[in-house]
Enzyme design. Structure first.
Site, PDB file in Angstrom:
ATOM      1  N   CYS A 150       0.839  -1.209   0.000  1.00 47.46           N
ATOM      2  CA  CYS A 150       0.000   0.000   0.000  1.00 47.46           C
ATOM      3  C   CYS A 150       0.872   1.258   0.000  1.00 47.46           C
ATOM      4  O   CYS A 150       1.451   1.606  -1.016  1.00 47.46           O
ATOM      5  CB  CYS A 150      -0.976  -0.021   1.173  1.00 47.46           C
ATOM      6  SG  CYS A 150      -2.322   1.180   0.986  1.00 47.46           S
ATOM      7  N   HIS A 260      -3.629  -5.106   0.681  1.00 43.57           N
ATOM      8  CA  HIS A 260      -3.115  -5.475   2.004  1.00 43.57           C
ATOM      9  C   HIS A 260      -3.267  -6.973   2.269  1.00 43.57           C
ATOM     10  O   HIS A 260      -4.250  -7.401   2.879  1.00 43.57           O
ATOM     11  CB  HIS A 260      -3.872  -4.721   3.091  1.00 43.57           C
ATOM     12  CG  HIS A 260      -3.542  -3.277   3.206  1.00 43.57           C
ATOM     13  ND1 HIS A 260      -2.579  -2.794   4.068  1.00 43.57           N
ATOM     14  CD2 HIS A 260      -4.066  -2.202   2.571  1.00 43.57           C
ATOM     15  CE1 HIS A 260      -2.516  -1.474   3.959  1.00 43.57           C
ATOM     16  NE2 HIS A 260      -3.402  -1.092   3.051  1.00 43.57           N
ATOM     17  N   GLU A 262      -1.774  -8.800   4.433  1.00 41.20           N
ATOM     18  CA  GLU A 262      -1.686  -9.130   5.864  1.00 41.20           C
ATOM     19  C   GLU A 262      -3.026  -9.020   6.580  1.00 41.20           C
ATOM     20  O   GLU A 262      -3.272  -9.671   7.597  1.00 41.20           O
ATOM     21  CB  GLU A 262      -0.637  -8.237   6.548  1.00 41.20           C
ATOM     22  CG  GLU A 262      -1.066  -6.826   6.892  1.00 41.20           C
ATOM     23  CD  GLU A 262      -1.223  -5.899   5.685  1.00 41.20           C
ATOM     24  OE1 GLU A 262      -1.838  -4.832   5.826  1.00 41.20           O
ATOM     25  OE2 GLU A 262      -0.715  -6.249   4.585  1.00 41.20           O
TER      26      GLU A 262
END
Length: 338
Positions: A150, A260, A262
């Site tokens: 990001c 993202h 994660e």
């Protein structure tokens, strides 16, 4: 009786021989010696104790109000994400002398630029990234993997172009499938994915986006980005604007994603009652695949800390997490640094 004793002696000699020839465990510093590498064969050329650095950034106002005047932070989801792929983590502090970054660069096996909200040009996050980036670029024979997520993806473009070439995008809380380019299927990043996993990436909303800025395909084509990076995938924001979702450097082990990965595993959107973060099995597999891929790259780096004591002093285990999800933060947990 003599035959029994002879057999026992042979068994003992075989046991001793096996012990002597068995690959020794890593030394106290946790890194295999060249002798160990020779004993264990070609596979041992990979580093099975990789350590990556995650760059911290300035603390947002919401965290300062709740926890005090800390200088930088790292969302715990980034730490857990790479740990789940078999790496350990060292936090990289901002606003430190160049010698600090030079030292860590020589010890770490890879580097992550995480997402967040720091400014790319005038922040401690951006300045530290520039120092580390230049160090990696000045040693082209040193295989040093770098990952940007990001804001970190946007940072990679800033470091490449030496200017901020971002467009406004409306892609907050937006889960999307990837729209692969022709290069996407042969990219280093995705060429190891199974057909089933590629299908999930292409047909399911397994990538979650939280960004207000983006890199347009036009910016990619009309700058040195197209010369140095392979465009892997694109997406469209809520208004239909196309943006670059993933790319990788054509030569160096540098990778960036605007989404993202994660969050699929470690963030739950506690700030809002409705979160688009995908948590179903295929989304978890997609997320884990990318972590495993990058750490497989990191394992190729043979940097090492000079001692076990120095290594332990820098690891993230020396810090505690704060439960930040209940005070308005987009992160469930954070590490905060003085």
């Amino acid at each position: 009786m003599r035959a029994v004793r002879a057999l026992a002696l042979v068994a003992l000699l075989l046991e001793v021989s096996a012990v002597l020839s068995y690959p020794r465990e890593a030394a106290d510093d946790g890194v295999l010696s060249p002798q160990d590498v020779g004993r264990r064969g070609e596979a041992s050329m990979l580093n099975d104790r990789p350590i990556i650095g995650i760059l911290s950034q300035e603390v947002p106002r919401s965290l300062r109000r709740a926890f005090g005047n800390y200088t930088s932070y790292i969302a715990a989801s980034y730490v857990k994400y790479w740990e789940a792929a078999g790496a350990r983590v060292v936090p990289i502090r901002i606003n430190q002398p160049r010698s600090y970054y030079r030292q860590l660069f020589s010890w770490l096996n890879g580097l992550v630029f995480p997402g967040g909200s720091a400014k790319l040009d005038v922040s401690g996050y951006g300045r530290a990234a520039r120092i580390l980036w230049d160090m990696a670029a000045q040693e082209p024979k040193d295989f040093f993997p770098i990952w940007g997520t990001c804001l970190g993806f946007e940072l990679l473009t800033f470091l490449e172009l030496n200017e901020r070439r971002l467009d406004r995008c409306k892609s907050q809380n937006q889960a999307l499938p990837l729209e692969f380019t022709a290069d996407g299927f042969t990219s280093r990043m995705f060429s190891g994915a199974s057909k089933a996993l590629l299908k999930a990436f292409m047909e399911q909303n397994v990538t979650i986006n939280f960004h207000k800025y983006c890199v347009s395909p036009e910016t990619y084509r009309n700058t040195s980005l197209s010369r140095n990076y392979r465009l892997i995938a694109t997406n469209r924001d809520w208004d239909g604007q196309v943006f670059v979702s993933a790319f990788e450097h054509r030569i160096r082990p540098v990778y960036g994603v605007q989404f993202h990965p994660e969050k699929n595993i470690f963030e739950w959107g506690e700030k809002t009652s409705i979160s688009a973060i995908p948590h179903w099995p295929e989304a978890i597999q997609a997320s884990q695949y990318l972590a495993d891929f990058f750490i497989s790259e990191v394992r190729k780096n043979r940097h090492r800390f000079p001692s076990a004591a120095e290594e332990h002093k820098h690891l993230i285990y020396n810090y505690k997490t704060e439960y930040t999800g209940l005070i308005g933060s987009v992160f469930v947990q954070c590490y905060l640094f003085d």
